[in-house]
Design an enzyme around this catalytic site. Structure first.
Site, PDB file in Angstrom:
ATOM      1  CE  LYS A 195       4.603   7.457   1.114  1.00 63.67           C
ATOM      2  NZ  LYS A 195       3.646   7.482   0.031  1.00 63.67           N
ATOM      3  CG  ASN A 260      -0.856   2.294   0.889  1.00 61.76           C
ATOM      4  OD1 ASN A 260      -0.566   1.276   1.236  1.00 61.76           O
ATOM      5  ND2 ASN A 260      -0.173   3.195  -0.142  1.00 61.76           N
TER       6      ASN A 260
END
Length: 334
Positions: A195, A260
């Site tokens: 993810k 991220n």
């Protein structure tokens, strides 16, 4: 349930958040850290100001920079350090541990050396010692500051037996922190790792103002490829539809609190992944994960078109606009 003696290795944000949950549940919690200022901050001022400014944490939490003291009478040991530090930490744990312990890992990633699961690598580090009683992994949508603020949070604990998973749920769960038991260590671990790479894509789309439709497409394709990857390791579909999979993916790939996600935005801003990484001073787990996942996909011939786009942006100087141009192509769903 009787009090547990719990040691958390690392004084990072997430380890501190878990310490607060466990101390709120009347367990004896001690944190091991190597930065003396942080240890003093926790012991004297009952805070971890490096991550949470002056926000107070449970006063019963103790901290030490002595591994021997940290492992004096430990029932449950939580690995709260980055993946790269685990091998060194395990060597010290084996050296100073007094008895077998339930080991819980919170680090995210894949095994680069063997192109496999991080859990297999960690358990191998403990081989030949009498330190590890059981192995579990803890993952799910749980931003540290929200946990410290005691905001409602639900995550998953994956153990080798459902009985152990349920036992650990009872240790962690309270009125604001819910833990769901499973035996699917592989599914939880793969979800937690992959993810992060998808979140980079989420940041890229956001920076292009691609809209909610495109973002929903990204989440759908990403989740499907996570499961395709997971099937190779025996992971269960239900895990990818639970807190560790879908829940954590939605959070990480949609929130500016995610490093991220912010890296993806930065890549678009500079139109160059290499320059973006050079300007980004924080560790971004999704970058390494994208590379290792690519290598695993090639080795085992796992079809991962979406992840290939992310990999090429990060490592082959492909411009980030390629994600927007290609995200709707070659759609393959379970």
């Amino acid at each position: 349930m009787s009090k547990k003696n719990i040691t958390i290795i690392g004084t990072g944000a997430y380890g501190t958040a878990l310490a607060n949950v466990l101390a709120d549940n009347d367990n004896n919690v001690i944190m091991y850290g190597i930065v003396e200022q942080q240890v003093d901050d926790i012991n004297i001022y009952h805070q971890n100001s490096v991550f949470f400014d002056n926000k107070k944490i449970n006063k019963t939490i103790r901290a030490t920079n002595s591994m021997a003291a940290a492992l004096e009478n430990t029932d449950i040991l939580i690995l709260g350090v980055p993946t790269a530090a685990i091998k060194h930490v395990v060597n010290d744990i084996i050296k100073y541990a007094k008895k077998p312990m339930d080991i819980i890992n919170t680090a995210k990633g894949l095994d680069e050396e063997n192109l496999g699961l991080l859990s297999d690598k960690i358990k191998k580090y403990f081989e030949g010692s009498n330190v590890i009683s059981t192995y579990s992994a803890l993952y799910g949508p749980s931003i540290a500051i929200e946990v410290v603020d005691r905001q409602p949070t639900a995550i998953m604990i994956a153990s080798e037996t459902i009985e152990k998973a349920k036992e650990l749920c009872n240790v962690f769960s309270n009125e604001y922190f819910y833990m769901y038991p499973t035996t699917d260590i592989a599914g939880c671990e793969i979800s937690a790792a992959l993810k992060n790479a998808i979140a980079i894509g989420g940041g890229i789309l956001k920076a292009y103002n691609a809209g909610d439709n495109a973002h929903a497409t990204l989440l759908t394709l990403g989740l499907n490829e996570m499961y395709e990857f997971g099937k190779h390791f025996g992971a269960k579909l239900e895990t990818f539809l639970n807190f560790a999979g879908l829940g954590d993916l939605i959070l990480t790939a949609s929130s500016k609190k995610s490093r991220n996600f912010r890296l993806g935005e930065r890549i678009v801003e500079l139109n160059d992944a290499k320059k973006a990484l050079e300007s980004f001073n924080l560790t971004v787990e999704g970058v390494e994960t994208a590379r290792i996942a690519h290598e695993i996909g090639v080795k085992y011939q796992i079809s991962m078109n979406f992840f290939e786009i992310i990999y090429n942006i990060l490592y082959n100087n492909v411009k980030p606009i390629s994600l927007l141009n290609n995200v709707f192509r070659d759609v393959k769903l379970v």
